[in-house]
Design an enzyme around this catalytic site. Sequence first.
Site, PDB file in Angstrom:
ATOM      1  N   ASP A 310       0.858  -1.174   0.000  1.00 14.97           N
ATOM      2  CA  ASP A 310       0.000   0.000   0.000  1.00 14.97           C
ATOM      3  C   ASP A 310       0.904   1.238   0.000  1.00 14.97           C
ATOM      4  O   ASP A 310       2.100   1.129   0.271  1.00 14.97           O
ATOM      5  CB  ASP A 310      -0.888  -0.022   1.248  1.00 14.97           C
ATOM      6  CG  ASP A 310      -1.703   1.248   1.383  1.00 14.97           C
ATOM      7  OD1 ASP A 310      -2.346   1.635   0.399  1.00 14.97           O
ATOM      8  OD2 ASP A 310      -1.688   1.843   2.474  1.00 14.97           O
ATOM      9  N   ASP A 509      -7.254  -1.526   3.655  1.00 14.15           N
ATOM     10  CA  ASP A 509      -6.317  -2.608   3.343  1.00 14.15           C
ATOM     11  C   ASP A 509      -6.701  -3.923   4.003  1.00 14.15           C
ATOM     12  O   ASP A 509      -6.188  -4.983   3.622  1.00 14.15           O
ATOM     13  CB  ASP A 509      -4.903  -2.236   3.800  1.00 14.15           C
ATOM     14  CG  ASP A 509      -4.376  -0.981   3.123  1.00 14.15           C
ATOM     15  OD1 ASP A 509      -4.604  -0.842   1.915  1.00 14.15           O
ATOM     16  OD2 ASP A 509      -3.762  -0.151   3.806  1.00 14.15           O
TER      17      ASP A 509
END
Length: 634
Positions: A310, A509
Amino acid sequence: MEFLNTDRLKTGLLLVALVGLVAGLVLQVSGWTDAARITWFVAVAPVLAALLVEILRSLWRGEVGLDIVAALSMSAALAFGETLAAAVVAVMYSGGTFLESFAEGRARREMHDLLSHVPRTASRHRNGGLEDISLDEIVPGDLLLIRQGDVVPVDGTVASDTAHLDTSALTGESLPARLARGDDAMSGSTNAGEAFNLTATHLAKESTYAGIVRLVEEAQRSKAPMSRLADRWSLGFLVVTVAIASAAWWFTGDPIRAVAVLVVATPCPLILAVPVALVAGLSRAAHFGVLIKGAGPLETMARIRTLILDKTGTLTDGRPQIVSIDSHAGMNEDDILQLAATLEQASKHPVAQALVAAAKLRNLPLSVPSEVIEVPGDGVVGRVDGHAVIVGGEDFVANRVGGPTVETSDLAAGSVLVAVAVDGQFAGRLVMADPLREGVGGMLELLRGQGIGRILLATGDRAQVAKRVTDGLGFDGLRSSLTPDQKVLLVLTERKNGPVMMVGDGVNDAPALAAADVGVAMGARGAAASAEAADVVLLVDRLDRLGPGIEIARASRRIAVESVVVGIGLSVIGMVAAAFGYLTPVQGALIQEVIDVAVILNALRALRIKPHEFAGPLALAETSAPAALKGASP
């Protein structure tokens, strides 16, 4: 029958087997032979019963494990009167399951913290006042009050002039979003400005945040459970064991030889050495701020081939920082920052807090501002040490004092301008951005050297921002503007290239972390949802801990495999000796104990693993890790 897997039961079985073995030996030495045999039988019975139940459950799931060999050896020993050998095997087996349970005790906790991120109640306007209601009572059309610092409980539209929401945990955007009347507000985002009204458009169970929770749960259910390393050897070893024992009985007519073969074959090198090596690896990783939630994730971590990162809060720091200060009117940079930070102490805006943190880092003295007036999302006006100070956006300051303007297209992607005016004159600007974490490029190269074949970036941020941040890092792919379910799809797609590791820190996430073979969360400042969904948590909030974690995992797995190979080899030699009558069942059990000690000592080498590639910068890791990690043993 779920209770059979509890730590309490496994501890109890070990104590019963151990006490029974010792008590029987005392009775045997005292001449009470029959009592000794009864004691050993009683000690073995509960261990064997629990083992048989576990075998039946495994067969029901379609799994064949090495526990069958242990059950055969104990059953045969009891059937033919070799109760002492059976008691020794019971101690070996219950000790192995206890250690394995100890390793699995580090597995992830339930995800109740994920739901606790959202308040259980909300404030609803009703009959000219406010009433507190549960989330389940909210219906579309309700007008809710979202106070400063509150988490938006349901999806809705802004019913006030402006609202400022921190959506970093949901979208990956590091800077707060300014919403106008009628704009959509996502549940799970945090109010970073003044209180505002929200008109609910969805039920709580149908909102964005609830959907993310469901994605996490579904992804976790879809991920196949990690099979034990030992069980991969089970079928072949079981066939060899039964063949040797049957042949010994068939050719000699002596069933005791078959019992001796089974006792020697009891796969304690596998049952004991594997969890010991992996638990030692878990403990060693914790010293470097890498919390791995169990032996299964550690073993999988050793085989990772694809890494997905990420951006916000993972590849970058996740907090706005000063990139440069453009000074005017003869003021130096420290003066501009000091005046701006002093005034911004009165604001809770993330950018304001970043300015205050930067001033404190430079040891600039901050006094108490006065006559402060904040225009949410635009800027702050007040007095600092007798000076009239204005801090805010370019237009906010220019409309009050004038001054040069800057074309926003000239700014680097993802940057934000903070203008400052002092005593009616434009004083300067502070350029802020979310910087790349230090040493990321070198870390990625080291990870490639450890066998990571593909490294991808997956972010909810804009493509322009993502490209600027990753320029020169050599990513194999870049995916931007991803929603949580699109991140999950990316993880599942990349599995064709081998086991996938996903690293992230936000609520958005969490589903991808749960879907990955190994999910890694930035736990120091990351969202509770990602920490719960992940298999690994980086407790010291440093991305460069990935390297040591992977190296420790691979070394631990290698040591475990070495212990298995050596232990099985010695066991096969002992089985052959027992088949030819050179070992009695008791002697075979004792020899197996010696083998166990040898492989366990080898497995404990995992406690001394030191990631050599990181010997320099990580030499201080054990002293800088949180005190709770000192001497930690998962």
